[in-house]
Scaffold this motif. Structure first.
Motif, PDB file in Angstrom:
ATOM      1  N   ILE A 201       3.135   9.641  -7.809  1.00 19.86           N
ATOM      2  CA  ILE A 201       3.176   9.534  -6.599  1.00 19.86           C
ATOM      3  C   ILE A 201       4.325   9.996  -5.928  1.00 19.86           C
ATOM      4  O   ILE A 201       5.809   9.131  -6.259  1.00 19.86           O
TER       5      ILE A 201
ATOM      6  N   ALA B 287      -0.216   7.235  -1.429  1.00 21.39           N
ATOM      7  CA  ALA B 287      -1.513   6.963  -2.952  1.00 21.39           C
ATOM      8  C   ALA B 287      -2.257   6.994  -3.201  1.00 21.39           C
ATOM      9  O   ALA B 287      -3.031   7.260  -3.798  1.00 21.39           O
TER      10      ALA B 287
ATOM     11  N   TRP C  14      -3.034  10.702  -3.634  1.00 18.60           N
ATOM     12  CA  TRP C  14      -2.560  11.129  -5.189  1.00 18.60           C
ATOM     13  C   TRP C  14      -4.234  10.358  -5.888  1.00 18.60           C
ATOM     14  O   TRP C  14      -4.599  10.860  -7.292  1.00 18.60           O
ATOM     15  N   ARG C  15      -4.762   9.257  -5.689  1.00 21.66           N
ATOM     16  CA  ARG C  15      -5.721   8.501  -6.205  1.00 21.66           C
ATOM     17  C   ARG C  15      -6.438   9.655  -6.247  1.00 21.66           C
ATOM     18  O   ARG C  15      -7.331   9.989  -6.915  1.00 21.66           O
TER      19      ARG C  15
ATOM     20  N   THR D 187      -6.144  12.769  -8.248  1.00 21.49           N
ATOM     21  CA  THR D 187      -6.060  12.771 -10.071  1.00 21.49           C
ATOM     22  C   THR D 187      -7.774  12.488 -10.535  1.00 21.49           C
ATOM     23  O   THR D 187      -8.499  12.990 -11.715  1.00 21.49           O
TER      24      THR D 187
ATOM     25  N   HIS E 203      -9.761   5.397 -12.485  1.00 22.05           N
ATOM     26  CA  HIS E 203      -8.547   4.935 -12.243  1.00 22.05           C
ATOM     27  C   HIS E 203      -7.358   3.737 -12.187  1.00 22.05           C
ATOM     28  O   HIS E 203      -7.775   2.660 -11.436  1.00 22.05           O
TER      29      HIS E 203
ATOM     30  N   GLN F 185      -2.859   2.661 -10.679  1.00 13.52           N
ATOM     31  CA  GLN F 185      -2.057   3.341 -10.163  1.00 13.52           C
ATOM     32  C   GLN F 185      -0.805   2.698 -11.540  1.00 13.52           C
ATOM     33  O   GLN F 185      -1.252   1.024 -11.133  1.00 13.52           O
TER      34      GLN F 185
ATOM     35  N   SER G  22       0.109   7.879 -10.282  1.00 15.18           N
ATOM     36  CA  SER G  22      -1.836   7.880 -10.023  1.00 15.18           C
ATOM     37  C   SER G  22      -2.093   8.434 -11.303  1.00 15.18           C
ATOM     38  O   SER G  22      -1.988   9.734 -12.300  1.00 15.18           O
TER      39      SER G  22
END
Length: 193
Positions: free
Chosen positions: A97, A129, A132-133, A136, A167, A169, A174
């Motif tokens: 991230i 964030a 990126w979540r 991914t 998912h 973190q 991520s």
């Protein structure tokens, strides 16, 4: 059975097992990530030897000897992830991230309407964030199918389908997985190597 392993590329490259694999590694920019990935795979399958690996049309690796395992590797920065399964084809993605100058333009280009709505629901300090979540999740879905990066625009990671997408973190990372059966990725499911 699913196994999600997370390691550091420099540490895996210094592993004694890596020295036995280094002759097969491609020279150049991909050397360290290739060697770390093969070392991670070998450690996960130990004590069995690492089977021969072949590549699909879009470059997705697979074991050649009909071994009942599917796997996917992903790396970002010094981190590398391996998802191993006996349930069917899998995909995983890992991203550090980090700020990215054009992340909003990139989201506009490749995120679906639903993904944009998910992003917009986030507080301003959480948007990076969230980017990126979503990213991914999309990458894990493309990789599960054995697709190529340009197909990411056609994926809507918010739609429910026959695949399981999960998912989490993990520190500054991520992580996302796409599996044929239920697997929930969470801190406790991540094995550090």
């Amino acid at each position: 059975m699913y196994q999600f392993l997370l390691g550091k590329i420099p540490t895996l490259c210094a592993d004694p097992l890596a020295s036995t694999l280094s002759e097969q590694a491609p020279q150049g920019a991909r050397y360290a990530s290739w060697l770390a990935g093969r070392t991670l795979l070998a450690r996960a399958l130990s004590p069995s030897p690492l089977p021969e690996i072949v590549f699909g049309d879009q470059g997705k690796p697979a074991f050649i000897d009909a071994r009942p395992f599917w796997f996917n590797l992903s790396h970002s920065g010094d981190d590398i992830a391996l998802l191993l399964s006996d349930e069917g084809e899998v995909g995983c993605d890992i991203e550090v991230i980090r700020p990215r100058d054009n992340w909003q333009s990139l989201a506009n280009a490749v995120f679906s309407t639903n993904e944009h709505q998910e992003l917009e629901r986030e507080a301003p300090e959480d948007k990076l964030a969230a980017f990126w979540r979503i990213w991914t999740r999309k990458e894990a879905m493309v990789k599960q199918r054995g697709g190529s990066a340009w197909q990411i625009v056609s994926i809507d990671s918010t739609l429910h389908n026959s695949l399981n997408v999960s998912h989490c973190q993990f520190g500054g990372l991520s992580l996302a997985v796409c599996t044929p059966t239920r697997f929930t990725l969470h801190d406790g499911a991540v094995q550090l190597v």
